[in-house]
Design an enzyme around this catalytic site. Structure first.
Site, PDB file in Angstrom:
ATOM      1  CG  ASN A   1      -0.329  -0.204   2.500  1.00  0.00           C
ATOM      2  OD1 ASN A   1       0.848  -0.570   2.589  1.00  0.00           O
ATOM      3  ND2 ASN A   1      -1.069   0.041   3.557  1.00  0.00           N
ATOM      4  CD  GLU A  15       4.839  -0.698  12.446  1.00  0.00           C
ATOM      5  OE1 GLU A  15       3.597  -0.698  12.584  1.00  0.00           O
ATOM      6  OE2 GLU A  15       5.599  -0.032  13.166  1.00  0.00           O
ATOM      7  CB  CYS A  23      -1.972  -1.019   8.402  1.00  0.00           C
ATOM      8  SG  CYS A  23      -0.926   0.442   8.594  1.00  0.00           S
ATOM      9  CD  GLU A  28       8.132   0.701  10.397  1.00  0.00           C
ATOM     10  OE1 GLU A  28       7.069   1.004   9.833  1.00  0.00           O
ATOM     11  OE2 GLU A  28       9.051   0.066   9.841  1.00  0.00           O
TER      12      GLU A  28
END
Ligand code: NAD
Length: 485
Positions: free
Chosen positions: A154, A251, A285, A459
Site C-alpha cells: 500500500n 507492523e 493498516c 517505527e
C-alpha cells in the site's frame, strides 16, 4: 513501460541495477486499467546470495563512518526525493493505483521526511557515561548489523524509507524486499540513495514473493527483520526470526475503532471517518473501520457521510482531481467483494456503494454499512478495502469495552468536544497510534506501531532508534582488581 522514471532492472544490489531473468517473472499491473506495465523477475538463490553478501560486506565500513557523514547522505537523498516528487509520485501511482492527488503528498514526501529526520538524528546517536565512584561504565550504541526489510503493497516508497532510514542512520545495512504486487518504487529509493553518495551495498532491493522473504529471514547473516504486512505473515516471520534470535519489528494489520460522540463536530467527525476508511481506497493498516457513532447523532452522521462520500471523484488516478482510485489488484478486489457480500448476508444495512464499477481495472465503490453489530464478519476481520462499518452505541463505557474487544491494537480515534473525555478515552484505548479529533496522521516525529496482534516495536521518531541499535556497556576500573585468591 509507458511512464517516466522507470527502474531499469529487477534488483538493486551493491550500488547498481542487477537483472537475473532466470527468476520467475512477476508482472506489474496498473490497477486502474488491469494492463501489464512492467515485468520484474523474482530473486533466484544467486540474487539472494549476492544481496546478503553485499550488505554484509558493506556494513563495517558504513558503521565506521561518523553519524554526521551517514546523516549527510540520507539528507541529500531526502532532497533528491523532494526535487523528483512528481516523477516518483507518477511511478507510485502506476505501482499502486493510488491517485496522484495522494501520492504527490503522502509517499515520496513521507519517505523524504524519514530520510531527513533520521539523517539529522544520525549525528546525535550516542551512548551514556555512568559514574560509579572512581570507576565508570560507558555505553556504546552499536548497529545490529544486516537488517532485512519486507514491505506491503500500500505504501511502497514510504515503507522502504521508514525501514531503511533509521536502519542506515544507526550504521546498519539493509536488504529490502518490496511486495511482489508493487515492486517498482523501492528500486528508485535505492537508486536515489546511491546518487546521494550511499556506499555500494548499504541499501539493496531484491524482488520476490514470500519464499524470497523467508530465505532472507532465515539467513544466519541477518540480524534483524522488519516486516510490514498481515498478521498471518507476521506470525510466520516472527517465528522464523525467533529461531535465529533475531531482532524484529512487526507492523501488522488492524481493525481499528473510531468513536464519535454526540457532542462531536459533525463535519470533522465525518471527515475523519472518510480519511480513516477511504484514503488509498481503504488500503491502510491503521484505518478506523469500526465507526462507533453515539445514538443521538447517528442519523445526522449517516446522512452527511453519504452526501460527502457521493462527492468522491472516482476516475483516472493521474488526474489531479481524482480523489478515489482502484484496489491494488484483482485478488484484493475479490477479497473485498466477498466481505461486502458477507455484510449484506449477515444483515448489515448498505448505506452507499457495494458494487464493482463497470470499467477495466480493479474498481470498487466506497461502501458504507450501518446497523453493524460486533459479531458480524465485517466488524471483526480486517478487510483492507473501502468498506466502513458504522455501529451504534449509547455510553462511553460500553463503547470502550466494544472498541477494545479485538485481537488487533494498531490505531483508535475519538471525536468529541469534551476534552476530559477525549483524553480518558485515548488512555483507555488498547492501540499504539491514537487520534483525538483527527484520524490517520503519521508524522515522522511520532512513534507508529501496534499493540496486541497488530505488532511489535515502533517505527518513526526516536523510538525507532531503539529497534535498529543495541547497547554495549563497558565497565572501566580505575583501581586495582581485588580477587579473593
Ligand atoms: P502480506 O502479509 O501478504 O505480505 C507482506 C509482505 O510479506 C510481502 O512482501 C510478502 O511477499 C511477504 N511475505 C509473505 N509471506 C512471507 C514469509 N513467509 N516470509 C517472509 N516474507 C513473507 O501483506 P500485504 O497483503 O502485502 O499487505 C497488507 C497487510 O499489511 C494488511 O494486513 C495491512 O494491515 C498490513 N499493513 C500494515 C502496516 C503497518 O504499518 N502496521 C502498513 C501497511 C500494511
Amino acid at each position: 513501460m509507458t511512464y517516466p522514471t522507470q527502474p531499469t532492472a529487477s534488483h538493486f544490489i551493491d550500488g547498481t541495477y542487477v537483472e537475473d531473468s532466470a527468476g520467475t517473472p512477476i508482472d506489474v499491473i496498473y490497477p486502474a486499467t488491469g494492463k501489464v506495465i512492467a515485468r520484474v523477475h523474482s530473486a533466484t538463490p544467486a540474487i539472494v546470495e549476492r544481496a546478503l553478501a553485499s550488505a554484509r560486506a558493506a556494513q563495517a565500513q558504513w558503521a565506521a563512518m561518523t553519524g554526521a557523514e551517514r546523516g549527510r547522505i540520507l539528507r541529500r537523498a531526502a532532497d533528491l526525493m523532494r526535487a523528483r516528487n512528481h516523477d516518483l509520485s507518477v511511478l507510485e501511482t502506476y505501482d499502486t493505483g493510488k491517485p496522484y492527488q495522494e501520492t504527490s503528498v503522502a509517499d515520496a514526501t513521507s519517505g523524504a521526511d524519514a530520510l531527513e529526520y533520521f539523517g539529522g538524528m544520525a549525528a546525535t546517536l550516542a551512548g551514556q557515561h555512568i559514574q560509579l565512584g572512581q570507576d565508570w561504565v560507558y555505553t556504546r550504541r552499536e548497529p545490529l548489523g544486516v537488517c532485512v526489510g519486507i514491505g506491503a503493497w500500500n505504501y511502497p516508497t514510504q515503507i522502504a524509507c521508514w525501514k531503511g532510514a533509521p536502519a542506515m542512520a544507526c550504521g546498519n545495512t539493509m536488504v529490502f524486499k518490496p511486495s511482489e504486487t508493487t515492486p517498482l518504487s523501492a528500486l528508485k529509493v535505492a537508486e536515489i540513495l546511491v546518487e546521494a553518495g550511499l556506499p555500494a551495498g548499504v541499501f539493496n532491493v531484491i524482488q520476490g514473493l514470500g519464499d524470497v522473504g523467508a530465505a532472507l529471514v532465515t539467513d544466519p547473516r541477518v540480524d534483524k527483520v522488519s516486516l510490514t504486512g498481515s498478521v498471518p505473515t507476521g506470525k510466520k516471520v516472527y517465528a522464523a526470526a525467533a529461531a535465529g534470535m533475531k531482532h524484529v519489528t512487526m507492523e501488522l494489520g488492524g481493525k481499528s475503532p473510531l468513536l464519535v460522540f454526540d457532542d462531536a463536530h459533525l463535519d470533522n467527525a465525518v471527515g475523519g471517518a472518510i480519511l480513516g476508511n477511504f484514503y488509498s481506497s481503504g488500503q491502510v493498516c491503521s484505518n478506523g473501520t469500526r465507526v462507533f457513532v453515539q445514538k443521538g447523532i447517528k442519523e445526522a452522521f449517516l446522512t452527511r457521510l453519504a452526501e460527502r462520500v457521493g462527492k468522491a471523484v472516482i476516475g483516472d488516478p493521474m488526474d489531479p482531481d481524482t480523489s478515489f482510485g482502484p484496489m491494488v489488484s484483482q485478488r484484493q478486489m475479490e477479497i473485498v467483494e466477498g466481505y461486502i457480500a458477507r455484510g449484506i448476508a449477515e444483515g448489515a444495512r448498505l448505506v452507499c456503494g457495494g458494487n464493482r464499477l463497470n470499467r477495466d481495472g480493479f474498481w470498487l465503490q466506497p461502501t458504507v454499512f450501518a446497523d453493524v453489530t460486533d459479531d458480524m464478519t465485517i466488524a471483526r476481520e480486517e478487510i483492507f478495502g473501502p468498506v466502513m462499518s458504522v455501529l451504534d452505541f449509547e455510553t462511553e463505557e460500553e463503547a470502550m469495552a466494544r472498541a477494545n474487544a479485538t485481537e488487533f491494537g494498531l490505531s483508535a480515534g475519538v471525536f468529541t468536544s469534551d476534552m476530559t473525555r477525549a483524553h480518558r478515552v485515548a488512555a483507555g484505548f488498547q492501540a499504539g497510534a491514537c487520534f483525538i479529533n483527527s484520524y490517520n496522521d503519521a508524522p515522522v516525529e511520532a512513534p507508529f506501531g501496534g499493540m496486541k496482534m497488530s505488532g511489535v516495536g515502533r517505527e518513526n521518531s526516536a523510538a525507532a532508534i531503539e529497534h535498529y541499535s543495541q547497547l554495549k556497556s563497558v565497565y572501566v576500573r580505575m583501581g586495582d582488581v581485588e580477587a579473593p585468591y
